[in-house]
Structures are given as C-alpha cells and as structure tokens.
Design an enzyme around this catalytic site. Structure first.
Site, PDB file in Angstrom:
ATOM      1  CG  ASN A 103      -3.899   3.322   0.731  1.00 41.33           C
ATOM      2  OD1 ASN A 103      -5.114   3.292   0.851  1.00 41.33           O
ATOM      3  ND2 ASN A 103      -3.157   2.240   0.724  1.00 41.33           N
ATOM      4  CD  GLU A 138      -4.349   3.229  -5.853  1.00 47.09           C
ATOM      5  OE1 GLU A 138      -4.693   4.411  -5.763  1.00 47.09           O
ATOM      6  OE2 GLU A 138      -3.737   2.628  -4.942  1.00 47.09           O
ATOM      7  CG  HIS A 189      -2.899  -0.931  -3.642  1.00 50.41           C
ATOM      8  ND1 HIS A 189      -3.631   0.188  -3.394  1.00 50.41           N
ATOM      9  CD2 HIS A 189      -2.712  -1.535  -2.431  1.00 50.41           C
ATOM     10  CE1 HIS A 189      -3.863   0.276  -2.090  1.00 50.41           C
ATOM     11  NE2 HIS A 189      -3.318  -0.752  -1.498  1.00 50.41           N
ATOM     12  CB  SER A 218      -0.861   0.048   1.262  1.00 50.31           C
ATOM     13  OG  SER A 218      -1.606  -1.115   1.397  1.00 50.31           O
TER      14      SER A 218
HETATM   15  N1  LIG Z   1      -5.483  -4.389   4.961  1.00 50.52           N
HETATM   16  C1  LIG Z   1      -5.803  -3.646   3.943  1.00 50.52           C
HETATM   17  O1  LIG Z   1      -6.874  -3.000   3.963  1.00 50.52           O
HETATM   18  C2  LIG Z   1      -4.920  -3.547   2.729  1.00 50.52           C
HETATM   19  C3  LIG Z   1      -5.448  -3.032   1.543  1.00 50.52           C
HETATM   20  C4  LIG Z   1      -4.638  -3.027   0.398  1.00 50.52           C
HETATM   21  C5  LIG Z   1      -3.331  -3.481   0.467  1.00 50.52           C
HETATM   22  N2  LIG Z   1      -2.841  -3.951   1.654  1.00 50.52           N
HETATM   23  C6  LIG Z   1      -1.451  -4.459   1.667  1.00 50.52           C
HETATM   24  O2  LIG Z   1      -1.520  -5.866   1.551  1.00 50.52           O
HETATM   25  C7  LIG Z   1      -0.411  -6.456   2.219  1.00 50.52           C
HETATM   26  C8  LIG Z   1      -0.931  -7.449   3.243  1.00 50.52           C
HETATM   27  O3  LIG Z   1      -1.693  -6.773   4.237  1.00 50.52           O
HETATM   28  P1  LIG Z   1      -2.787  -7.523   5.111  1.00 50.52           P
HETATM   29  O4  LIG Z   1      -3.603  -6.448   5.746  1.00 50.52           O
HETATM   30  O5  LIG Z   1      -3.456  -8.555   4.285  1.00 50.52           O
HETATM   31  O6  LIG Z   1      -1.876  -8.200   6.227  1.00 50.52           O
HETATM   32  P2  LIG Z   1      -2.240  -9.394   7.235  1.00 50.52           P
HETATM   33  O7  LIG Z   1      -1.394  -9.190   8.404  1.00 50.52           O
HETATM   34  O8  LIG Z   1      -3.700  -9.494   7.414  1.00 50.52           O
HETATM   35  O9  LIG Z   1      -1.788 -10.699   6.421  1.00 50.52           O
HETATM   36  C9  LIG Z   1      -0.455 -10.995   6.099  1.00 50.52           C
HETATM   37  C10 LIG Z   1      -0.300 -12.502   5.921  1.00 50.52           C
HETATM   38  O10 LIG Z   1       1.002 -12.767   5.427  1.00 50.52           O
HETATM   39  C11 LIG Z   1       1.450 -13.978   6.017  1.00 50.52           C
HETATM   40  N3  LIG Z   1       2.897 -14.058   5.932  1.00 50.52           N
HETATM   41  C12 LIG Z   1       3.825 -13.430   6.696  1.00 50.52           C
HETATM   42  N4  LIG Z   1       5.061 -13.785   6.304  1.00 50.52           N
HETATM   43  C13 LIG Z   1       4.932 -14.647   5.270  1.00 50.52           C
HETATM   44  C14 LIG Z   1       5.847 -15.365   4.452  1.00 50.52           C
HETATM   45  N5  LIG Z   1       7.157 -15.250   4.631  1.00 50.52           N
HETATM   46  N6  LIG Z   1       5.361 -16.182   3.486  1.00 50.52           N
HETATM   47  C15 LIG Z   1       4.035 -16.290   3.307  1.00 50.52           C
HETATM   48  N7  LIG Z   1       3.125 -15.639   4.052  1.00 50.52           N
HETATM   49  C16 LIG Z   1       3.563 -14.817   5.016  1.00 50.52           C
HETATM   50  C17 LIG Z   1       0.926 -13.890   7.437  1.00 50.52           C
HETATM   51  O11 LIG Z   1       0.852 -15.184   8.014  1.00 50.52           O
HETATM   52  C18 LIG Z   1      -0.457 -13.258   7.227  1.00 50.52           C
HETATM   53  O12 LIG Z   1      -1.471 -14.236   7.065  1.00 50.52           O
HETATM   54  C19 LIG Z   1       0.350  -5.296   2.850  1.00 50.52           C
HETATM   55  O13 LIG Z   1       1.406  -4.949   1.973  1.00 50.52           O
HETATM   56  C20 LIG Z   1      -0.666  -4.208   2.920  1.00 50.52           C
HETATM   57  O14 LIG Z   1      -0.099  -2.934   2.904  1.00 50.52           O
HETATM   58  C21 LIG Z   1      -3.615  -4.009   2.779  1.00 50.52           C
END
Ligand SMILES: NC(=O)c1ccc[n+]([C@@H]2O[C@H](COP(=O)([O-])OP(=O)(O)OC[C@H]3O[C@@H](n4cnc5c(N)ncnc54)[C@H](O)[C@@H]3O)[C@@H](O)[C@H]2O)c1
Length: 596
Positions: free
Chosen positions: A192, A154, A142, A121
């Site tokens: 964002n 995006e 994204h 993000s």
């Molecule tokens: N939460 C949101 O609203 C949102 C929206 C758009 C983009 N994002 C982006 O998406 C990405 C993930 O965010 P999220 O909110 O889903 O996080 P999250 O914490 O909910 O999920 C992350 C997952 O990654 C897994 N993980 C960690 N290390 C790992 C590895 N080495 N190999 C495989 N899996 C691994 C974890 O077990 C976890 O299930 C981030 O870059 C975030 O910025 C988040």
C-alpha cells in the site's frame, strides 16, 4: 512445532472480512464469523455465498466442497461468540478508535493464549496492540483484495510481537497457500505504501479532467499490463476505505502531500458513492456488490460515434525518422492498409529501415500472424524518400526523430511549409511539451502528440496528447486513426509523462526509496507487487528492463515540471546510474544479470 489453528474468528464481514472467511474455510479451518448486526451478518453471508457460487459455476470448486465450506462457518452477532477460537482476524473499518475498542473487547472475550490479528492497511498495529493486555500476541495479517484470489499476505510484527507468534502465523499462511512477507510496522507496509500514492494521483488526474476514467484505466492496463486500472481498483477497494488509508498514511507517513486524499474522494464518500459495494463509485455497477460495470451518463460513445466528431479522413501517412519507433510505426500503418511515405535522412538509412520492416513482417509470416500476400501488400504500400517534399499530399504526418526539441521544432516548421492544409501533424515525443513543437508551426490547432509504446507493432496503447491549442477535430482524427490501427488511443493533456509515465515512474522511484531505507528487500518488494496487486513484474524487475538511466531521466523531468517533493529522484537510483549499473543492458542494475 507450529501451533495448530483449528478454529479462527473473523470480525467484520465486509469487502475483506467475507473473503478472509472464505480463505480459512476453504482450507479446512472452522470459522466463527462475526458482525455488528443481523442485517450486516446477512450481507456477509450473501457475499460468501455469492463468491463460492461463482467459484462453483466457473468449475473452480466442487458443489460438495462448497457445502462443506459453508458448514465450517458459524455466523454470529457480537464478539462473545469468539470465546474459544485460536486466532481472531479483525477486518472492521479503518478507524483507530474502533479497532482499539474491538481489541480491548477481544482481549476480554478470547482465551489468554489466542492470537489477535488485525487486517489493517495503514494503521499502527502497535497502537492497536496496546489496547490489550497481551501486545506480544498481537500481529498484523494483511490480506489483499480479493482475499481468496491474491496470493500475498503481509505479516506485520511490532517491536513486542513474540517471535513464536510470528512463526506460527507464517506457518498458517503457508497452510492457506499464501506467500507471506514479514515486515515491521510502518504505514502502508510494502504494497500500500507503493500503491496508494499512485491511486491518489490517478484520482487527481480524473478530478482535473486531465483524462477520462476509461482512458486513465485503459492506459495503465494496456501500457503496463496491470490487471485493472487505478479507478476501477479504487472502486474495488471501496472509496471510504481508500480515503481512510490515504488519510492515515498522510498523517503517519511523513505528511507526503501525495497521500493527502484528493478532495473529490471525500465528496464521493459523503455522497455515498463508495465503489462496487454501494453499486456506484467512479463507475456504475449492475447492483451493489456486483463487479459488472453498466453504462452511465459518463460512458463515452462507441468508436463509430466518435468519428462523427469531425474526424478527418486519412488515407496517406508520412512517417519521419529511422529509429526503432519510426520503424515500428511504419509497419503498423502499412499493415493497417494506409499508404505510407517514409522519410529518412538518406538512402542508406531508408534501406536499413526497409530491411527492419521486412524482417519484422517476415517474423509475422513465420508465426502465422500474416499471410505472404498480406506482407507483400504491406510492403507495397510503403514508399521510401529522403526528402520532406514527398509529404506534400499526405493526410497525417507522424514524427519520430531524435528526442531533441530544437530538431523537432525545425522539422515541424518545415512540415508547415510543405504539407497541405488540413493535415494532422503528430509528434511521438515521450517527454517534450507538444505545445513547443506545435508553436513552431502556423497551425498549432492541427498538432497532436501520438505517443506509441515500444515495440509499436505489439503494444496496444497510444497516448493521444492534446495541447491547449489542439482542435477537437485533430484529436478526433488521432483517436480514429488509433482505432483503425487496432490500438486503443487514450486522450490526455500535455503534461510531463502524459498518463502512463506520470503514474508509473513515481511508483518505481518510491520502491527504490523503500529499498534505500532498508524497510524491505528487492525480492520481497517485487513479490508484494506481483502477488498482492497482480502486477506482471515487480518494480525492480521492471527498472532493470527499462534501464535505470531512462527511468532516472523520466523521473527528473516529472520532478522538474511538477516540483512535487515526493517526485525527487531517489539518491540510490542516481548512484546506480553514476556507477554504470543501468539494468539488463549493462548486465547489472538492481540485480546482477551476468550469469543469466
Ligand atoms: N478494501 C480493501 O481492499 C482492503 C484490503 C486489505 C485490507 N483492508 C483493511 O481491511 C479492513 C476492513 O476493510 P473493508 O474494506 O473490508 O471494510 P468494509 O467497510 O467493506 O467492511 C467492514 C465491516 O465491518 C463491520 N463492522 C463495523 N463495526 C463492527 C463491529 N464493531 N463488530 C463487527 N463488525 C463490525 C461492518 O458492518 C462492515 O461489514 C480495514 O482495516 C481495511 O483497511 C482493506
């Protein structure tokens, strides 16, 4: 010919990853879904099942299609399972070193022609890409939360991303039924960059007890038509993720103080209050992962209980003024059964207001929202006067005269002389300090702000502004009156912009700055906020409706009161106003409306 993607990999099955898996599998693409451990894999699988089961229950997905969808997903622990996919999307936590490590590994495991994408993000896609030997095949894709629902993607190209990779990914987005905006690699991209300053500001309001979580969220939902309030959205995003995004944006995005995470956020993350995913964040949820909010110790008592807080009985209401707001407010009170005394500056003005109220009530009758008998009863409850003396026996006065402090102060001094003790005196000011008006009387404890939105008969929100001198009884009375009017009253402190304008206008100003910096177009920015965040209008659409002059005036006040450098009005906004491009009302603002 665009490249065929028959199998894609998703790394990390958390909030975003599980949703992204669903998007691909729903569109007939095979997915290799990868996690770090068996328990994490199980959680991801459960999230996917929960989401698709809900879709079936809601009749949005056939049971057979759900089963076919699940068959397309192969779950595995470890990146090695990704050896033959055509594209990988990484969705692991927002840490640069973690993402770089994963990309280096993906580079080793995946076929040389595979595209490697990140769902980051806020981190630099460019910095992630240089961890591989193929930065030209690295791109940002994204998605928005929840990925299966939000239409926007995006697409982030770096200076080295190959043009055909961008084109292939754009074609893929179309196949997924998504709308993409393609942009360069900048912290927060479009959505964002415009969203997180607002979210952080809302957390700051909550932290400083400026308003309750319920009131902050209700204000933005009801005042701006947003699908959810900022604190509920923080819970959905995940507080840990939101913290990392803000922190990265602060460091990458020019150290804008508005992106420095509010201290409360870090405390909540440390305490394990991560939002929906952990079952508790700003709100408490039925269980981890559930969207259902349950009452907790911070849940306010029901409206009836609030009445016991010393709210005074109100039967007769005075409304002072003859403009749009006064007219709407007279109608609202009369319709709700209050006896109303309208005071204007003369019979001619009273006749005009009376006509306007009649016209509006008649519209209600034509639309079937009001019976003729109700209309006549409402009109019968209003008396028209040209002197404040008729307010001697009212229980509440609502002032809606011109937005000039000297005029309002003189009026309140007169009300203080005329009105009986115990009356609540309310001002509808949208920009003046309520305390200035209150101190024009000998009874500042009885003075509140009642900030109605335009048009008052339609808009469901009223901001109840309490000053440092307002008594709890006066606040409780104002809130009870709002409830009796069928409106939601949100209580806030006496600061410039109250809740809604203070959160809304800096965001609009930021959108103007983004346009000014030529990062994106007005159309794409509007698209991003509507399709990525579910806003009813994009910022430029809204600015043209509100009026650029009005928006500039509000932004200037916010800046002058808070002296926050990030609130300084965007030069482009100033120039458009100087040029007379004020929005729809002059047929030209950010867009040309002359042919519409
Ligand atoms: N939460 C949101 O609203 C949102 C929206 C758009 C983009 N994002 C982006 O998406 C990405 C993930 O965010 P999220 O909110 O889903 O996080 P999250 O914490 O909910 O999920 C992350 C997952 O990654 C897994 N993980 C960690 N290390 C790992 C590895 N080495 N190999 C495989 N899996 C691994 C974890 O077990 C976890 O299930 C981030 O870059 C975030 O910025 C988040």
């Amino acid at each position: 010919m665009a490249r065929e993607f028959s199998t894609v990999g998703v790394v990390g099955l958390g909030t975003m990853g599980a949703g992204i898996v669903e998007v691909f599998a729903r569109n007939g693409i095979d997915v290799v879904a990868v996690e770090i451990s068996e328990p994490a894999l199980e959680r991801g699988r459960a999230t996917l099942s929960g989401s698709t089961d809900r879709a079936v229950a809601k009749g949005k997905l056939a049971a057979a299609d759900r089963d076919a969808l699940h068959e397309r997903v192969h779950f595995a622990v470890g990146l090695d399972a990704l050896h033959s996919v055509d594209l990988v999307i990484e969705a692991v936590p927002e840490h640069l070193d973690l993402k770089q490590r994963i990309f280096a590994e993906l580079d080793r495991v995946c076929r040389p022609e595979a595209i490697l994408a990140t769902n980051t993000s806020s981190l630099s896609v460019t910095e992630i890409s240089v961890a591989t030997t193929r930065p030209n095949q690295v791109i940002g894709i994204h998605f928005f939360n929840p990925a299966p629902v939000m239409k926007l993607v995006e697409v982030v190209r770096t200076v080295v991303t190959a043009p055909e990779v961008v084109a292939d990914v754009e074609a893929l987005c179309a196949r997924l039924g998504k709308v993409d905006v393609t942009i360069n690699d900048r912290a927060g991209f479009i959505a964002n960059a415009l969203l997180f300053g607002y979210l952080n500001h809302a957390v700051g309001m909550f932290e400083s007890h400026y308003a309750t979580r319920e009131d902050i969220d209700a204000a933005m939902k009801l005042g701006c038509g947003l699908p959810m309030g900022p604190l509920a959205l923080m819970d959905l995003i995940g507080l840990d993720t939101a913290y990392e995004i803000l922190d990265t944006m602060y460091r990458r995005g020019g150290r804008d103080r508005r992106h420095a995470p509010v201290p409360l956020l870090k405390q909540m993350v440390t305490a394990g209050l991560l939002g929906r995913k952990s079952g508790r964040g700003f709100y408490t949820y039925e269980r981890p992962g559930s969207p259902v909010v349950v009452p907790d110790e911070a849940t306010p008592p029901a409206a009836e209980a609030a009445l016991a807080d010393g709210a005074r009985a109100i039967a007769k209401v005075g409304v002072v003024g003859s403009g749009t707001m006064a007219t709407g407010i007279i109608e609202v009170f009369a319709k709700a059964g209050y006896e109303v005394v309208s005071v204007t500056r003369g019979a001619e003005k009273s006749a005009k207001v009376c006509e306007a109220v009649k016209t509006s009530l008649n519209k209600g009758v034509v639309r079937g929202k009001l019976t003729e008998a109700d209309r006549d009863a409402a009109l019968g409850r209003i008396s028209w006067s040209a002197t404040l003396d008729h307010l001697a026996d009212v229980d509440l006065v609502v002032e809606a005269v011109v937005e000039e402090l000297s005029v309002k102060k003189a009026l309140f001094a007169s009300l203080d002389e005329i009105c009986k003790p115990g009356v609540v005196l309310a001002t509808t000011t949208s920009s003046l300090p309520v305390i200035d008006v209150a101190m024009a009387t000998q009874r500042p404890a009885d003075v509140v702000g009642l900030h109605f939105f335009n048009p008052a008969p339609v808009m469901p929100l009223v901001e109840v502004v309490r000053t440092i001198r307002t008594s709890p009884e006066a606040t409780a009375t104002a809130r009870a009156v709002c409830a009796a009017l069928g409106k939601t009253g949100v209580v806030c402190g006496d600061r410039s912009g109250f809740i809604v304008n203070a959160l809304l206008f800096p965001y609009l100003n930021d959108a103007v700055r983004m346009l000014e910096a030529s990062y994106s177009t007005a159309d794409d920015i509007d698209h991003a906020m509507k399709l990525g965040c579910g806003y009813p209008m994009g910022p430029f659409e809204l600015l043209d409706v509100v009026g650029l002059d009005v928006s500039l005036a509000i932004q200037r006040e916010l800046y002058l009161e808070l002296r926050e450098p990030g609130f300084a009005p965007a030069p482009l906004l100033e120039h458009l106003v100087t040029a007379g491009y004020l929005g729809r009302k002059t047929r030209r603002g950010f867009r040309d409306h002359s042919h519409r």
